[in-house]
Design a protein around this motif. Structure first.
Motif, PDB file in Angstrom:
ATOM      1  N   ALA A 271       0.753  -1.242  -0.089  1.00 33.01           N
ATOM      2  CA  ALA A 271       0.025   0.203  -0.015  1.00 33.01           C
ATOM      3  C   ALA A 271       0.843   1.152  -0.156  1.00 33.01           C
ATOM      4  O   ALA A 271       0.592   2.356  -0.718  1.00 33.01           O
ATOM      5  CB  ALA A 271      -0.850  -0.117   1.229  1.00 33.01           C
ATOM      6  N   GLU A 272       1.917   1.124   0.785  1.00 33.18           N
ATOM      7  CA  GLU A 272       2.801   2.452   0.971  1.00 33.18           C
ATOM      8  C   GLU A 272       3.442   2.548  -0.403  1.00 33.18           C
ATOM      9  O   GLU A 272       3.765   3.913  -0.874  1.00 33.18           O
ATOM     10  CB  GLU A 272       3.949   2.255   1.964  1.00 33.18           C
ATOM     11  N   VAL A 273       3.948   1.603  -1.176  1.00 29.20           N
ATOM     12  CA  VAL A 273       4.494   1.742  -2.491  1.00 29.20           C
ATOM     13  C   VAL A 273       3.509   2.312  -3.469  1.00 29.20           C
ATOM     14  O   VAL A 273       3.826   3.418  -4.368  1.00 29.20           O
ATOM     15  CB  VAL A 273       5.232   0.592  -3.054  1.00 29.20           C
ATOM     16  N   GLU A 274       2.202   1.857  -3.584  1.00 31.97           N
ATOM     17  CA  GLU A 274       1.439   2.197  -4.319  1.00 31.97           C
ATOM     18  C   GLU A 274       0.703   3.626  -4.027  1.00 31.97           C
ATOM     19  O   GLU A 274       0.476   4.458  -5.167  1.00 31.97           O
ATOM     20  CB  GLU A 274       0.087   1.286  -4.305  1.00 31.97           C
ATOM     21  N   ALA A 275       0.815   3.918  -2.953  1.00 33.00           N
ATOM     22  CA  ALA A 275       0.557   5.512  -2.580  1.00 33.00           C
ATOM     23  C   ALA A 275       1.471   6.470  -3.177  1.00 33.00           C
ATOM     24  O   ALA A 275       1.038   7.351  -3.724  1.00 33.00           O
ATOM     25  CB  ALA A 275       0.578   5.734  -1.020  1.00 33.00           C
ATOM     26  N   VAL A 276       2.970   6.141  -3.006  1.00 29.10           N
ATOM     27  CA  VAL A 276       3.910   6.909  -3.769  1.00 29.10           C
ATOM     28  C   VAL A 276       3.648   6.873  -5.275  1.00 29.10           C
ATOM     29  O   VAL A 276       3.591   7.903  -5.951  1.00 29.10           O
ATOM     30  CB  VAL A 276       5.347   6.443  -3.419  1.00 29.10           C
ATOM     31  N   ASN A 277       3.228   5.496  -5.955  1.00 29.93           N
ATOM     32  CA  ASN A 277       3.058   5.568  -7.381  1.00 29.93           C
ATOM     33  C   ASN A 277       2.170   6.410  -7.662  1.00 29.93           C
ATOM     34  O   ASN A 277       1.797   7.088  -8.852  1.00 29.93           O
ATOM     35  CB  ASN A 277       2.710   4.306  -7.726  1.00 29.93           C
ATOM     36  N   ALA A 278       0.729   6.502  -6.784  1.00 29.77           N
ATOM     37  CA  ALA A 278      -0.382   7.422  -7.149  1.00 29.77           C
ATOM     38  C   ALA A 278      -0.193   8.746  -6.861  1.00 29.77           C
ATOM     39  O   ALA A 278      -1.061   9.650  -7.084  1.00 29.77           O
ATOM     40  CB  ALA A 278      -1.410   6.879  -6.615  1.00 29.77           C
ATOM     41  N   GLY A 279       0.833   9.355  -6.062  1.00 24.97           N
ATOM     42  CA  GLY A 279       0.954  10.582  -5.731  1.00 24.97           C
ATOM     43  C   GLY A 279       0.284  10.761  -4.429  1.00 24.97           C
ATOM     44  O   GLY A 279       0.083  12.121  -4.204  1.00 24.97           O
ATOM     45  N   PHE A 280      -0.053   9.813  -3.678  1.00 23.37           N
ATOM     46  CA  PHE A 280      -0.943  10.216  -2.528  1.00 23.37           C
ATOM     47  C   PHE A 280       0.008  10.184  -1.037  1.00 23.37           C
ATOM     48  O   PHE A 280       1.129   9.233  -1.045  1.00 23.37           O
ATOM     49  CB  PHE A 280      -1.976   9.181  -2.313  1.00 23.37           C
ATOM     50  N   PRO A 281      -0.247  10.843  -0.152  1.00 20.79           N
ATOM     51  CA  PRO A 281       0.809  10.559   1.057  1.00 20.79           C
ATOM     52  C   PRO A 281       0.514   9.564   1.813  1.00 20.79           C
ATOM     53  O   PRO A 281       1.557   9.313   2.537  1.00 20.79           O
ATOM     54  CB  PRO A 281       0.210  12.074   1.816  1.00 20.79           C
ATOM     55  N   TYR A 282      -0.660   8.670   1.880  1.00 21.84           N
ATOM     56  CA  TYR A 282      -0.924   7.601   2.823  1.00 21.84           C
ATOM     57  C   TYR A 282      -1.417   6.652   2.143  1.00 21.84           C
ATOM     58  O   TYR A 282      -2.191   6.622   1.247  1.00 21.84           O
ATOM     59  CB  TYR A 282      -1.843   7.874   3.833  1.00 21.84           C
ATOM     60  N   GLY A 283      -0.547   5.295   2.493  1.00 17.98           N
ATOM     61  CA  GLY A 283      -1.224   4.175   2.058  1.00 17.98           C
ATOM     62  C   GLY A 283      -1.653   2.999   3.188  1.00 17.98           C
ATOM     63  O   GLY A 283      -0.760   2.928   4.247  1.00 17.98           O
ATOM     64  N   VAL A 284      -2.635   2.504   3.119  1.00 19.46           N
ATOM     65  CA  VAL A 284      -3.330   1.592   3.999  1.00 19.46           C
ATOM     66  C   VAL A 284      -4.000   0.285   3.523  1.00 19.46           C
ATOM     67  O   VAL A 284      -4.031   0.276   2.417  1.00 19.46           O
ATOM     68  CB  VAL A 284      -4.262   2.154   5.075  1.00 19.46           C
ATOM     69  N   ALA A 285      -3.950  -0.840   4.402  1.00 21.34           N
ATOM     70  CA  ALA A 285      -4.454  -1.794   3.997  1.00 21.34           C
ATOM     71  C   ALA A 285      -5.791  -2.067   4.528  1.00 21.34           C
ATOM     72  O   ALA A 285      -5.977  -1.977   5.887  1.00 21.34           O
ATOM     73  CB  ALA A 285      -3.666  -3.029   4.198  1.00 21.34           C
ATOM     74  N   VAL A 286      -6.776  -2.592   3.552  1.00 22.13           N
ATOM     75  CA  VAL A 286      -8.044  -2.943   4.057  1.00 22.13           C
ATOM     76  C   VAL A 286      -8.402  -4.289   3.839  1.00 22.13           C
ATOM     77  O   VAL A 286      -8.496  -4.983   2.719  1.00 22.13           O
ATOM     78  CB  VAL A 286      -9.034  -1.943   3.349  1.00 22.13           C
ATOM     79  N   VAL A 287      -8.643  -5.089   4.932  1.00 21.91           N
ATOM     80  CA  VAL A 287      -8.646  -6.627   4.825  1.00 21.91           C
ATOM     81  C   VAL A 287     -10.409  -7.016   5.231  1.00 21.91           C
ATOM     82  O   VAL A 287     -10.710  -6.409   6.264  1.00 21.91           O
ATOM     83  CB  VAL A 287      -7.677  -7.255   5.685  1.00 21.91           C
ATOM     84  N   LYS A 288     -10.628  -7.866   4.543  1.00 20.79           N
ATOM     85  CA  LYS A 288     -12.217  -8.281   4.726  1.00 20.79           C
ATOM     86  C   LYS A 288     -12.323  -9.067   5.824  1.00 20.79           C
ATOM     87  O   LYS A 288     -11.347  -9.898   6.131  1.00 20.79           O
ATOM     88  CB  LYS A 288     -12.806  -8.912   3.352  1.00 20.79           C
TER      89      LYS A 288
END
Length: 170
Positions: A80-97
Motif C-alpha cells: 500500500a505504501e509503495v502504491e501510494a507513492v506511485n499514485a502521488g498520495f501521502p498515505y497508503g493503508v491496507a483494508v482486509v475483509k
C-alpha cells in the motif's frame, strides 16, 4: 470463466468504495455520484502501466484491499505504501475483509509511520487519535516494521472525513 479469487477481490474493492462514498454523503440513494467531478469521490482507478496505484483512491489515502483467508498485514502495508507513492498520495493503508461480516467491520491497517503522520497532520496526541478512531495496536516481535495499528472501515470513514476537514481548514 473468470478467476474466482479475482472476482472476490474486485467485489471487496467495490464494497469498500461504495460504503465510503455512502458514509461520506458523496452519492445519492441509488449510488450515483452527486458530483461526478468531485475529487473527493472514492474511486477504483484503472490499472495502467507497470507501477500499480492501489485498489481504491480515497483522497488522501490509497487503499490496498484484500479478501484473503490468511492476511499478511505487514506485506499488504508495504504494498500500500509503495502504491501510494506511485499514485502521488501521502498515505497508503491496507483494508482486509472480515469473514462473514458487513463491510463496516472490515479491518483497516496503518503502518506505524503512516499512523503517526496522519495523527500529526490532524494535530492529535497518540491517545486521542487511538481512542477517537478505535485503533488497536499489533506489536509483533522486536521488528518494528511488522508493527501496525488497526481500526474498522466504519471508523476509517469518520477518520477520512475528519482528515479531509482538517486539510481544508489549513
Amino acid at each position: 470463466m473468470a478467476n474466482p479469487n479475482k472476482t472476490k477481490g474486485t467485489q471487496w474493492e467495490s464494497d469498500v468504495r461504495d460504503y465510503l462514498n455512502t458514509a461520506l454523503g458523496l452519492v445519492d440513494g441509488a449510488g450515483k455520484y452527486l458530483d461526478p467531478f468531485d475529487s473527493h469521490n472514492v474511486r477504483r482507478p484503472a490499472q495502467e502501466g507497470a507501477a500499480d496505484v492501489g485498489d481504491v483512491h480515497a483522497v488522501p489515502f490509497v487503499l490496498e484491499c484484500k479478501d484473503v483467508k490468511s492476511p499478511a498485514v505487514p506485506t499488504f502495508l508495504r504494498q500500500a505504501e509503495v502504491e501510494a507513492v506511485n499514485a502521488g498520495f501521502p498515505y497508503g493503508v491496507a483494508v482486509v475483509k472480515a469473514r462473514r461480516q458487513n463491510v463496516r467491520r472490515g479491518r483497516v491497517h496503518f503502518g506505524v509511520a503512516t499512523w503517526t503522520r496522519v495523527r500529526l497532520a490532524m494535530g492529535l496526541s497518540a491517545p486521542e487519535f487511538a481512542k477517537r478512531y478505535n485503533f488497536t495496536p499489533s506489536l509483533r516481535g522486536l521488528d518494528t516494521r511488522r508493527w501496525y495499528l488497526s481500526t474498522d472501515v466504519e471508523a476509517f470513514g469518520v477518520l477520512l472525513a475528519d482528515t479531509r476537514a482538517t486539510r481544508h481548514a489549513r
